[in-house]
Write an enzyme that holds these catalytic residues in place. Sequence first.
Site, mmCIF file in Angstrom:
data_model
loop_
_atom_site.group_PDB
_atom_site.id
_atom_site.type_symbol
_atom_site.label_atom_id
_atom_site.label_comp_id
_atom_site.label_asym_id
_atom_site.label_seq_id
_atom_site.Cartn_x
_atom_site.Cartn_y
_atom_site.Cartn_z
ATOM 1 N N CYS A 64 -31.604 0.131 -10.161
ATOM 2 C CA CYS A 64 -30.759 0.298 -8.980
ATOM 3 C C CYS A 64 -31.348 -0.540 -7.852
ATOM 4 C CB CYS A 64 -30.734 1.741 -8.542
ATOM 5 S SG CYS A 64 -30.349 2.883 -9.875
ATOM 6 N N ARG A 69 -28.152 -5.792 -8.802
ATOM 7 C CA ARG A 69 -29.073 -4.884 -9.494
ATOM 8 C C ARG A 69 -28.361 -3.684 -10.122
ATOM 9 N NH1 ARG A 69 -34.508 -5.542 -7.917
ATOM 10 N NH2 ARG A 69 -34.916 -3.447 -8.653
ATOM 11 N N TRP A 86 -27.194 1.844 -10.822
ATOM 12 C CA TRP A 86 -26.971 1.471 -12.226
ATOM 13 C C TRP A 86 -27.391 2.710 -12.992
ATOM 14 C CZ3 TRP A 86 -24.840 -2.463 -14.888
ATOM 15 C CH2 TRP A 86 -25.172 -2.624 -16.224
ATOM 16 N N ASN A 121 -34.987 4.210 -7.034
ATOM 17 C CA ASN A 121 -34.795 3.296 -8.152
ATOM 18 C C ASN A 121 -35.897 3.569 -9.153
ATOM 19 O OD1 ASN A 121 -34.439 1.093 -9.887
ATOM 20 N ND2 ASN A 121 -35.660 -0.257 -8.567
ATOM 21 N N GLY A 122 -35.527 3.916 -10.381
ATOM 22 C CA GLY A 122 -36.537 4.182 -11.399
ATOM 23 C C GLY A 122 -36.101 5.328 -12.283
ATOM 24 N N GLU A 182 -32.997 -15.229 -33.932
ATOM 25 C CA GLU A 182 -32.794 -15.082 -32.489
ATOM 26 C C GLU A 182 -33.329 -16.309 -31.737
ATOM 27 O OE1 GLU A 182 -30.974 -13.478 -30.658
ATOM 28 O OE2 GLU A 182 -31.876 -13.473 -28.683
ATOM 29 N N LYS A 191 -30.938 -18.586 -29.351
ATOM 30 C CA LYS A 191 -31.244 -18.862 -27.929
ATOM 31 C C LYS A 191 -31.306 -20.363 -27.680
ATOM 32 C CE LYS A 191 -30.595 -15.881 -26.710
ATOM 33 N NZ LYS A 191 -30.205 -14.517 -26.709
ATOM 34 N N GLU A 200 -27.779 -22.118 -28.232
ATOM 35 C CA GLU A 200 -26.689 -21.822 -27.291
ATOM 36 C C GLU A 200 -26.977 -22.369 -25.892
ATOM 37 O OE1 GLU A 200 -25.898 -17.653 -26.523
ATOM 38 O OE2 GLU A 200 -28.020 -17.185 -26.477
ATOM 39 N N HIS A 227 -34.389 -23.246 -51.374
ATOM 40 C CA HIS A 227 -33.194 -23.180 -52.221
ATOM 41 C C HIS A 227 -32.031 -23.980 -51.634
ATOM 42 C CE1 HIS A 227 -35.015 -20.221 -54.869
ATOM 43 N NE2 HIS A 227 -35.418 -19.561 -53.778
ATOM 44 N N LYS A 278 -20.315 -13.561 -21.031
ATOM 45 C CA LYS A 278 -21.295 -12.476 -21.147
ATOM 46 C C LYS A 278 -20.767 -11.353 -22.043
ATOM 47 C CE LYS A 278 -25.210 -10.612 -20.236
ATOM 48 N NZ LYS A 278 -26.317 -11.203 -21.000
HETATM 49 C C1 F6R Z 1 -26.486 -14.445 -27.003
HETATM 50 C C2 F6R Z 1 -25.644 -13.362 -26.532
HETATM 51 C C3 F6R Z 1 -24.512 -12.947 -27.384
HETATM 52 C C4 F6R Z 1 -24.326 -11.423 -27.357
HETATM 53 C C5 F6R Z 1 -23.080 -11.006 -28.152
HETATM 54 C C6 F6R Z 1 -22.944 -9.509 -28.236
HETATM 55 O O1 F6R Z 1 -27.498 -14.744 -26.098
HETATM 56 O O2 F6R Z 1 -25.850 -12.838 -25.477
HETATM 57 O O3 F6R Z 1 -24.684 -13.392 -28.692
HETATM 58 O O4 F6R Z 1 -25.471 -10.845 -27.902
HETATM 59 O O5 F6R Z 1 -21.945 -11.562 -27.570
HETATM 60 O O6 F6R Z 1 -22.868 -8.940 -26.971
HETATM 61 P P1 F6R Z 1 -23.062 -7.385 -26.755
HETATM 62 O O7 F6R Z 1 -24.485 -7.077 -27.052
HETATM 63 O O8 F6R Z 1 -22.680 -7.156 -25.333
HETATM 64 O O9 F6R Z 1 -22.151 -6.692 -27.723
#
Ligand code: F6R
Length: 606
Positions: free
Chosen positions: A2, A28, A75, A101-102, A479, A483, A486, A502, A601
């Site tokens: 928060c 936040r 939050w 906050n916490g 992962e 990262k 992308e 293989h 996002k």
């Molecule tokens: C990659 C990334 C995406 C999300 C995916 C699922 O950095 O952020 O691959 O992980 O779109 O999103 P959530 O977790 O919100 O279902």
Amino acid sequence: MCGISGCIIKRGNVANILYSSLKRLEYRGYDSAGVSTIYQGQLLVKKDAGKIDEIHSRLNLLDLPGNIGIAHTRWATHGAPSQVNAHPHLDCTGSIAVVHNGVLENFLELKQELEARKHTFRSKTDTEVIVHLIEEYIKIGKKLTEAVLETTRKLRGSYAIAVIYAGEPDKIVVARNESPLVIGLAKDMNLVASDVAALIEYTNRVVFLENGDMATVTADTFQIIRIDTGIPVERKITELNWTLEMATKGGYPHFMLKEIFDQPNVLREALRIQEKYLDLLTEFLDRGRDVFLIASGTSYNACIVGSYMFSKLARLSAYPVVASEFIENYGSSIGVDTVILALSQSGETADVLTSLDYARYRAATIIGITNVLGSTLTRIARAYVLQNAGPEIGVAATKTFTSQLMVLALLALRLARKRGKVSQYEIDEFQDELRSIPQLVEKTLEISNEPIKKLSREAARFSSMFFLGRGISYATALEARLKVMELSYIPSIAYPAGESKHGPISVIEEGYPVFFIAPNDETRKYLIGNIMEMKARGARIYCVGSEGDEEVKQLSDWFLGLPTTHSLLSPVVYIIPFQLLAYYTSIERGYDPDKPRNLAKSVTVL
Ligand code: F6R
């Protein structure tokens, strides 16, 4: 995560200052907000659920007289976003207000004690215990500073708090443990806030409080004391030359970098998740005949880590499945004995929700892990755990990935205890290692940042790269690849290292970059074989391995040694350098790491 703020001014009203600080803190958290001021000996409060602008248009947050006040943007962690759960929270007499906050670890026991002494609780938050405790000390004649001091000594967990009291309208008392807090010094006015963004509009002279500090702030003075000893301490005044934009990003050039460096604290918060929620999920997982872990993207990679943890520590087979494939692959075989643990940071990913709708229709049990209270996942799931990672603004998931891994580890631990299939020694060892993870991540950030920044200049010129790992490190490889790819737009390949011979090995030619995730665990001896295979074909070998592993270092053209941890927790540590590599390579190539092209996002289409 928060945001809190407060302001005290010699003459005039603080409502407009608090409103603008709230707007600056909105990043936040933004599910509810509130403001409290003191005017003519009375505490005034306006608060509600919703975004700050929505609340302002309903309640007019500027229409609050008074030269002292505190504010909060929330939050949610304990209690749904609602008017009663919004901060500030008041004591029984309505004369003390607190924003926090916490996450408090011992709020349930404190609440029971306070209720037994006839305090009336209005909200479902952990915060409310703070204000009732302060009330008790005020009632026995303590001054506000002393009352807050005694109260904080009873709190376990993380907190940054700001408190005002109608009986002493000339001061704001603040205290911190782990959650950040800063004092801003201006002419005839002082401010307090979770971060500099909230006060940089009014001053660039700030004092950062340290863990265990408490301060009494008036319009022209401040005094800091240590909570444990009560002894005054000096903290230096810093003059910042930050722009507002820099302040919002905590001084980092991008949200992504801030979020990467936030991870030690985010992981500490994850360790504070309430046991009752973890226990509920554990109950369901233990009951399932078939257990699936479903998610998309980074959350799917977390599911793979989870499946290794559940299997190795609790002897529970749980199958990780990409959400968009779940119905096609398993739809016809699921039923009442199926348990589905869905992972989704946003709780809104359409591929996940569609699979869950289908599974619900087939009477399967749905449970979830998410970062967003009130998201669709929290409404669909029979039970869920909140990650408490705070909003993630960078499009690429970083802190929410590692916090998902912590939640999965906590679940694996509980499952292990419940199922009793591994020795107590193994369980205790895992628990101890889990507690040390935030510190190891802190150290890893320190060790990795400079070498990775340097490496990114080389990586920015690659036209393709490989990421390989064995066992649980295969998930780290996936992962790492996601990262880097992308954010830098460099087409990349991730494979289980043992599988690479293989087929994918045919890609290798002189100088082709291959990254190995090489912790010193039970897979290491086989991984060394895979490194040799790649080397023999001319690959350039980049290894992230264990500190002091001379053999792997000798085999590598580039080596980064990380602190040793439990093999099942290694992804939390080993992903860190790759998050940094993704970030710096994106910058080197001239892209915006916070907003990679073509991505959103939250992906709400199928
Ligand atoms: C990659 C990334 C995406 C999300 C995916 C699922 O950095 O952020 O691959 O992980 O779109 O999103 P959530 O977790 O919100 O279902």
